[in-house]
Design a protein around this motif. Structure first.
Motif, PDB file in Angstrom:
ATOM      1  N   THR A 122      37.663 -52.024  85.768  1.00  0.00           N
ATOM      2  CA  THR A 122      37.732 -52.891  86.915  1.00  0.00           C
ATOM      3  C   THR A 122      37.654 -51.476  88.065  1.00  0.00           C
ATOM      4  N   TYR A 123      36.148 -52.306  88.843  1.00  0.00           N
ATOM      5  CA  TYR A 123      36.153 -51.281  90.715  1.00  0.00           C
ATOM      6  C   TYR A 123      36.517 -52.854  91.138  1.00  0.00           C
ATOM      7  N   GLY A 124      37.491 -52.165  91.960  1.00  0.00           N
ATOM      8  CA  GLY A 124      37.798 -52.848  93.489  1.00  0.00           C
ATOM      9  C   GLY A 124      39.723 -52.627  93.229  1.00  0.00           C
ATOM     10  N   PRO A 125      40.049 -54.413  93.642  1.00  0.00           N
ATOM     11  CA  PRO A 125      39.722 -54.908  94.666  1.00  0.00           C
ATOM     12  C   PRO A 125      39.329 -54.005  96.089  1.00  0.00           C
ATOM     13  N   TYR A 126      38.172 -55.054  96.886  1.00  0.00           N
ATOM     14  CA  TYR A 126      37.501 -54.379  97.939  1.00  0.00           C
ATOM     15  C   TYR A 126      37.934 -55.471  98.921  1.00  0.00           C
ATOM     16  N   ASN A 127      38.662 -55.202 100.717  1.00  0.00           N
ATOM     17  CA  ASN A 127      38.945 -55.347 101.605  1.00  0.00           C
ATOM     18  C   ASN A 127      37.645 -56.113 102.169  1.00  0.00           C
ATOM     19  N   ASN A 128      37.159 -57.432 102.572  1.00  0.00           N
ATOM     20  CA  ASN A 128      36.058 -57.035 103.910  1.00  0.00           C
ATOM     21  C   ASN A 128      34.840 -57.052 103.675  1.00  0.00           C
ATOM     22  N   ILE A 129      34.326 -56.761 102.286  1.00  0.00           N
ATOM     23  CA  ILE A 129      32.730 -56.530 102.530  1.00  0.00           C
ATOM     24  C   ILE A 129      31.247 -56.926 103.256  1.00  0.00           C
ATOM     25  N   PRO A 130      31.069 -56.581 103.848  1.00  0.00           N
ATOM     26  CA  PRO A 130      29.574 -57.432 104.978  1.00  0.00           C
ATOM     27  C   PRO A 130      28.798 -57.442 103.864  1.00  0.00           C
ATOM     28  N   ALA A 131      28.066 -58.434 104.474  1.00  0.00           N
ATOM     29  CA  ALA A 131      26.970 -59.013 103.804  1.00  0.00           C
ATOM     30  C   ALA A 131      25.587 -58.068 103.279  1.00  0.00           C
ATOM     31  N   GLY A 132      25.473 -58.146 102.547  1.00  0.00           N
ATOM     32  CA  GLY A 132      24.384 -57.615 102.103  1.00  0.00           C
ATOM     33  C   GLY A 132      24.956 -55.501 101.831  1.00  0.00           C
ATOM     34  N   ALA A 133      26.235 -55.641 101.423  1.00  0.00           N
ATOM     35  CA  ALA A 133      26.716 -54.335 101.250  1.00  0.00           C
ATOM     36  C   ALA A 133      26.506 -53.984  99.559  1.00  0.00           C
ATOM     37  N   GLU A 134      26.018 -52.750  99.219  1.00  0.00           N
ATOM     38  CA  GLU A 134      25.775 -52.408  97.930  1.00  0.00           C
ATOM     39  C   GLU A 134      26.012 -51.007  98.046  1.00  0.00           C
ATOM     40  N   GLU A 135      26.822 -50.770  96.581  1.00  0.00           N
ATOM     41  CA  GLU A 135      27.380 -49.197  96.401  1.00  0.00           C
ATOM     42  C   GLU A 135      27.302 -49.494  94.783  1.00  0.00           C
ATOM     43  N   LEU A 136      25.881 -48.639  95.384  1.00  0.00           N
ATOM     44  CA  LEU A 136      26.031 -48.282  93.461  1.00  0.00           C
ATOM     45  C   LEU A 136      26.947 -47.872  92.603  1.00  0.00           C
TER      46      LEU A 136
END
Lengths: 496, 79
Positions: free
Chosen positions: A218-232
């Protein structure tokens, strides 16, 4: 001056090359190209998003369950999901449902491109009922990505394990702000030698990222990620099974009213996208281990479950009949097991055709209006394997009887192109009405999707074949009579 | 999940399509008709008159037309 024809012929050759390339590489999707100034209006936010990536099969299957909330002051019904343009052409089986009411059916979706220069394209999801301001709805988005897995190492020994690598974004790509999200990855087993670790401060719980539980990461949880953000991130896992991919499947379904038969023929162009062999293929080693039946990256057999009542199957390739097949007709299922002529290792290809007959009565019904018929056939059959199979292009042709008119069809498979043409074959005068359907990026999950076709077939059209032959035969009789009654004798006619 | 055409399919559940000659008897019917056509053609060959052209030629042509359709179905080319 002499160089001019040479130059022009070069140019012609080059242009045909370019157009051939375009035909293959361009996604066959209907698009709506919006003006360049277009940006998805920020009218939604993702309150909570859980993405599940399933790597059980030879292609990743993504399921995104997301609670969307309308943050605008007006009701909204258009939800965008961004993809990179290289990726969107490999996304298949894109379907959106209401998570809480899946029986309501699949939402209407379409591909939109707002700027040809931009590397991002969108799937536009139309919510069936506009979402009112401040209201929430849970939607379930599912799709598969084809040709997304690469074997690492790219070359392996004949009997060694195969590892596949999958690269994706730990943040689910979204056109809207996502308040809370996580990505679960389900591996086929717990042998995951390599994966990207993200710094713990990105994680909302400040825990090491990813969290591991057996074969699930499981990757995350992440909070408040802006639109279009990527983390490869990238994962590498064991998958000692064939990565079966059909670059093209042609499927013909032929309806015969006179014969009461439904003939199906499928032509496959298969390849194994897994790791290729490091050394030459060793028949001795293959034969030694085949008795033990160990897991292998080679494609050994294609189990093809057919509907009960299937008859007269055949399995041929470029050389001719392939005798290594077994057919077990049964009450619940007629099982056809195909074994290719050779084990298909990574990078190898195998193309073949397989066909069978069936009684028409279980597929065709006559409507009460009289001369109309309704046909229900599976859109896709094909092999059913635990590791799955993906199809880059599928062409389905339904060959109806000669003289069938007013053809209508419906299917839940996303079809990119349809045409109604004529197909000329045995004993035809006009040609048979043919419905051609094309779909791209399908996977074996679409096996049992139905295709319903209705058509009108007047009885006069049905008698076309015997009447044409009858007239031809009568013409022969008439010619025989005319020629036989000619007086061909030499000399004067004796009159009594 | 239902679509209008699927409802049409369900509505017609009572009337599956059955051809007038089933798969099992196609060969017999085709063979008998072709044999009949051969006999009639033979008799016509013995006495080629205009009357026989209609009395023997028409039934022989009809038998050949339908017989050929059933025979080609019986051998596996479903037209």
């Amino acid at each position: 001056m002499r160089s001019f024809p040479l130059f022009s012929s070069c140019l012609t050759a080059l242009s045909t090359l370019v157009s051939a390339e375009l035909n293959l590489s361009q996604p066959l999707l209907s698009k709506q190209v919006l003006p360049a100034t277009f940006k998805p209006p920020q009218v939604f936010k993702n309150a909570n998003l859980v993405r599940t990536t399933n790597l059980d099969k030879s292609y990743p299957r993504e399921t995104i369950n997301v609670i969307i909330e309308n943050v605008d002051s007006k009701p909204q019904s258009e939800y965008y999901l961004p993809f990179e343009s290289g990726l969107i052409s490999r996304v298949g089986g894109f379907e959106v449902k209401d998570k809480k009411a899946p029986e309501k059916g699949i939402f209407k979706v379409e591909v939109v491109e707002y700027d040809t220069e931009s590397p991002t394209e969108f799937y536009l999801i139309h919510l069936p009922t506009p979402l009112k301001p401040k209201e929430q709805q849970t939607i379930s988005i599912s799709y598969s990505v084809l040709s997304a897995l690469s074997p690492v190492p790219a070359q392996i020994e004949q009997s060694s394990k195969q590892y596949l690598q999958y690269t994706f974004s730990a943040y689910t790509p979204s056109a809207y702000v996502t308040e809370k999200q996580k990505t679960k990855i389900k591996f086929p087993n717990s042998d995951v030698p390599d994966y990207t670790s993200l710094p713990a401060d990105l994680n909302a719980d400040k825990k090491p990222d990813p969290q591991k539980q057996g074969s699930t990461f499981t990757y995350g949880p992440y909070n408040n990620i802006p639109a279009g953000a990527e983390e490869l991130v990238s994962v590498r896992y064991e998958f000692t099974k064939p990565v079966t991919h059909a670059s093209l499947l042609e499927r013909d379904i032929e309806v015969s009213h006179w014969g009461g038969n439904l003939a199906t023929e499928e032509r496959y162009w298969l390849s194994n996208l897994g790791a290729s062999l490091k050394n030459h293929f060793s028949r001795v080693e293959w034969q030694k281990t085949s008795y033990m039946n160990p897991p292998t990256s080679a494609l050994k057999a294609l189990p093809l479950p057919l509907h009960p009542g299937a008859l007269n199957p055949y399995f041929t390739d470029d050389i001719g009949n392939v005798s290594t097949s077994r057919f077990r007709p049964g009450v619940r299922e007629a099982h056809l097991e195909l074994r290719p002529r050779y084990p298909v290792f990574g990078g190898w290809k195998y193309s073949f055709r397989v066909g069978w007959d069936a009684d028409l009565s279980s597929y065709l019904r006559r409507l009460s209006t009289g001369e109309s018929y309704v046909l229900k056939v599976p859109f896709l059959e094909g092999p059913r394997m635990p590791e799955g199979i993906s199809y880059a292009r599928v062409h389905v042709r339904v060959v109806l009887p000669e003289g069938a008119m007013n053809v209508k069809f419906s299917t839940t498979v996303p079809v990119v192109d349809t045409a109604i043409t004529l197909h000329k074959t045995f004993m035809d005068t006009l040609g048979r009405t043919t419905l051609s359907l094309s779909a791209i990026n399908l996977v074996d999950d679409f096996r049992e999707r139905e295709l319903v076709v209705t058509y009108d077939y007047p009885w006069t059209a049905g008698f076309r074949k015997p009447v044409v032959i009858t007239l031809g035969m009568f013409a022969v009789f008439a010619v025989v009579w005319v020629v036989g009654s000619l007086d061909m004798s030499i000399g004067k006619k004796k009159t009594a | 999940m239902s679509s209008p055409l699927l409802d049409v399919w369900e509505a017609a559940a009572a009337s599956p399509y059955r051809p007038s000659i089933g798969k099992g008897s196609q060969f017999t019917v085709g063979f008998v008709l072709l044999l009949l056509s051969l006999f009639l053609a033979g008799i016509f060959g013995l006495n080629r008159s205009f009357a026989n052209l209609s009395v023997l030629g028409i039934p022989a042509s009809l038998a050949f037309g339908f017989g050929a359709v059933y025979m080609i179905c019986a051998v596996g080319v479903y037209v």
